[in-house]
Enzyme design. Structure first.
Site, PDB file in Angstrom:
ATOM      1  N   LYS A   1      70.661  73.294 -77.964  1.00  0.00           N
ATOM      2  CA  LYS A   1      69.341  73.801 -77.617  1.00  0.00           C
ATOM      3  C   LYS A   1      68.994  74.846 -78.671  1.00  0.00           C
ATOM      4  O   LYS A   1      69.444  75.987 -78.611  1.00  0.00           O
ATOM      5  CB  LYS A   1      69.393  74.422 -76.220  1.00  0.00           C
ATOM      6  CG  LYS A   1      68.051  74.755 -75.644  1.00  0.00           C
ATOM      7  CD  LYS A   1      68.217  75.153 -74.171  1.00  0.00           C
ATOM      8  CE  LYS A   1      66.898  75.552 -73.552  1.00  0.00           C
ATOM      9  NZ  LYS A   1      66.232  76.638 -74.257  1.00  0.00           N
TER      10      LYS A   1
ATOM     11  N   GLU B   1      68.861  89.699 -70.450  1.00  0.00           N
ATOM     12  CA  GLU B   1      68.412  90.769 -69.560  1.00  0.00           C
ATOM     13  C   GLU B   1      67.129  90.349 -68.830  1.00  0.00           C
ATOM     14  O   GLU B   1      66.960  90.594 -67.639  1.00  0.00           O
ATOM     15  CB  GLU B   1      68.172  92.055 -70.373  1.00  0.00           C
ATOM     16  CG  GLU B   1      69.463  92.684 -70.870  1.00  0.00           C
ATOM     17  CD  GLU B   1      69.272  93.639 -72.049  1.00  0.00           C
ATOM     18  OE1 GLU B   1      70.035  94.595 -72.135  1.00  0.00           O
ATOM     19  OE2 GLU B   1      68.367  93.429 -72.881  1.00  0.00           O
TER      20      GLU B   1
END
Ligand SMILES: [Zn+2]
Length: 671
Positions: A111, A37
């Protein structure tokens, strides 16, 4: 200024304010929106500023990085600035990256979503550990990192070594520590555990460190590294834990693309720690130097980002469901929210104890997370966003289904009405469910329909269904054929082994695995029914992993008159209720230990693991002397394509002389 321009300027200002607010909350360890978001907000702001450069200002959050330092930690400038990476989200972004970097091998690393740390070693000892900070100045956290359990205390290398690594906390430790929901995600917890004056906290909380990059190696005689993977392998041989690294050849761009696009769905759910993307880097160091840097990013790397596994939404209501033994479980009803492509409107609240500890109220804005293959859970509530309209979550006084009395044992509310229709229905559902009797043609939905139609109330009613064919055929969705099939399935169920029957009976605290152990130990239901309470209890306690809680549950169940009658009725109906200790399916896999790397085509890692185990084989997480085979996803043993001899797992396997096999070869072994 015209109206349209004025509107855009206002929108930009609003976005800046919002981004700034979230930056501050993030730094305080209290983010109220998910990373995805946030990224959306940020991207929108960047895009608007790009299209309207006249509104650019130096104080925009896009122009600077805000980080609040922790008091008492010494500030340390980095020897090399820590740039961020260009982000990729789509297949097109990846194609653009491939085009830009041209030919050459690309290494791919997980990652890890934690706290980035620079490690400096000299004379074989960790001299300094520094956080990333703003990329130019970080904080000295040597005291905390020195105690991390997976870092070697000494390394057999005297020269100067500078590494970049990610500090993380596995989900398991996160759940162990975050019982009060104070932390939104393992990443927030790792930051609070490392960036502290305490030298012990990081270790106690299970912080782990994985190296992903080598910045300097000095004092190594007669050896130069041409590739990044060579350096990483060197580091690995010194005893450092290295992030999972795979290499893709120049002819494998399409496969690499699919690997990235599938990873979040296929591999991520099975990982024990948080991964928020994959980093792709050109492996060849000379080529990296040619490509160089932009002002912000290296041109030879890209971060393929996944959506966050958490989101923020509103807790609209709590509904209590009734379990087969009457226990009431709270479930969150949420304003629908999308997490990594799945719309979530329900989530687990576990139990009332969990709700109290996390201070969750109806009307709260809450953080919902999907992680590690479990059903979505409400992790925490964001108390800063309370309006005063929120309501406490109360244990219902009466059963929400039957209206019967609810008694609370500790923090477990239970409907004690023996005739509770919810319990009866739930018990019947468990009875026919897959881990239960798994009756062909009679699933949980069908049993619900029969219950509503008044055709079944007790287990034995299921075996009377053969006399109610006309009534069943009158219900929607049934045909002569489907009813015959179901009735045959019901008769077949009488042959079910004792383990399945024990699970089917909804005995408290007796899950699938426990039921198996008990069944193997006793051999038959008759043997269990023939014992008195004390004898049954003692014999149960002989079983591995069966303690007082399970034993009490089973004994109470078996000593109850109604339950005994139900079990005796089942035996009278012709249930065999015996357990024959089964030989595992023998194949080339039996007794062998496998390590799996890369994405598999025939199913998730977990599914393949189950298959191997069903054949009496084992699956380990890392390659060691006791490994028999390394299974490499994407490797074709006929052409040799897809073999990544430089990934840390295959390097280890090659060192130890462990054969690397393809997925196809594994399937052949399974027969
Ligand atoms: Zn009830």
């Amino acid at each position: 200024m015209n109206k349209e321009k004025e509107r855009i300027k206002q929108e930009i200002e609003q976005l800046r304010e919002e981004v700034l607010k979230h930056d501050l909350l993030y730094d305080a360890g209290k983010p109220i929106i998910s990373d995805t978001e946030y990224d959306r907000l940020y991207a929108k702001l960047v895009e608007l500023e790009r299209r309207h450069p006249e509104f650019q200002t130096p104080d925009s959050p896009t122009q600077r990085i805000i980080t609040k330092m922790v008091d008492g930690l010494e500030k340390v400038p980095h020897t090399e600035p820590m740039l961020s990476q260009e982000k990729a989200h789509t297949s097109d972004d990846l194609e653009r990256f491939f085009e830009k970097v041209g030919k050459g091998e690309i290494l791919v690393q997980q990652k890890l979503d934690g706290l980035t740390i620079v490690l400096k070693y000299q004379d074989g000892i960790l001299r300094q550990a520094v956080t990333r900070g703003d990329g130019y100045i970080g904080e000295d956290v040597t005291h905390a990192i020195r105690n991390v359990k997976n870092l070697p205390a000494f390394i057999p290398f005297e020269g100067y070594l500078e590494l970049r690594a990610e500090a993380i906390i596995p989900f398991e430790d996160f759940e162990r520590i975050n019982t009060d929901g104070r932390y939104r995600s393992p990443r927030n917890l790792v930051s609070g555990s490392v960036r502290t004056l305490s030298a012990k906290t990081a270790r106690e909380r299970g912080v782990l460190v994985f190296v992903f990059d080598v910045i300097h190696i000095e004092g190594i005689e007669g050896q130069t590294f041409e590739k990044d993977t060579e350096r990483l392998n060197f580091i690995h041989t010194l005893g450092f834990p290295v992030v999972e690294t795979e290499v893709f050849g120049p002819g494998e761009r399409e496969r690499l693309k699919m690997y990235c696009l599938d990873y979040s769905r296929k591999v991520r759910p099975g990982l024990p720690y948080m991964v928020d993307g994959l980093v792709l880097k050109i492996d060849d160091l000379a080529r990296r130097a040619e490509l160089g840097y932009t002002a912000k990013y290296p041109r030879w790397a890209v971060a393929f980002k996944f959506d966050s596994l958490d989101a923020t939404t509103k807790l609209v209501d709590v509904v209590w469901t009734v379990g087969p033994s009457g226990q009431l479980t709270p479930n969150a009803v949420l304003e629908p929210v999308e997490i990594d492509g799945v719309t979530i409107s329900r989530a687990s609240l576990a139990n009332i104890d969990n709700i109290r500890k996390r201070d969750i109220k109806i009307g709260d804005t809450v953080v919902v997370a999907r992680a590690n293959d479990v059903i979505p859970q409400v992790v925490s509530s964001i108390q800063e966003l309370r309006t005063g309209e929120e309501r406490d979550i109360e244990i219902p006084d009466v059963c929400p289904v039957c209206g019967g009395k609810v008694e609370v044992y500790g923090w477990r509310p239970v409907c004690v009405n023996p005739d509770c229709s919810a319990q009866k229905k739930r018990r019947l559902e468990v009875f026919v469910s897959r881990p239960g009797l798994n009756i062909n043609g009679l699933g949980e939905k069908t049993i619900d329909t029969f219950y509503e139609a008044g055709l079944v109330r007790e287990y034995t009613d299921i075996f009377e269904l053969k006399y109610k064919k006309q009534e069943i055929l009158a219900l929607p969705g049934f045909s002569e054929k489907s009813v015959e099939k179901m009735l045959a399935g019901i008769e077949e169920a009488k042959k079910a082994p004792l383990s399945k029957l024990l699970f089917a009976l909804s005995i408290p605290n007796c899950g699938e695995e426990t039921a198996k152990r008990i069944a193997r130990h006793f051999g038959s239901l008759d043997a269990m029914l023939s014992l008195d309470a004390e004898a049954l209890r003692l014999k149960l306690l002989e079983i591995d992993d069966v303690g007082d809680i399970v034993a009490d549950g089973v004994v109470t169940y078996f000593m109850d008159d109604k339950n005994r009658r139900a079990m005796e009725e089942l035996l009278a109906l012709g249930f065999e209720a015996k357990e024959v200790v089964q030989e595992v399916v023998r194949s080339a896999v039996t007794g062998k230990t496998f390590v799996i790397t890369g994405a598999l085509k025939s199913g998730s890692r977990n599914e393949v693991k189950k298959q191997i185990e069903a054949h009496g084989g084992k699956v380990a997480g890392s390659v060691s002397k006791s490994t028999d085979y390394l299974v490499m996803g994407g490797y074709d043993h006929r052409t040799g394509e897809g073999l990544n001899p430089t990934s840390s797992k295959s390097k280890k396997a090659l060192e130890l002389g462990i054969p690397i096999i393809s997925e196809e070869q594994l399937l052949e072994m399974l027969g």
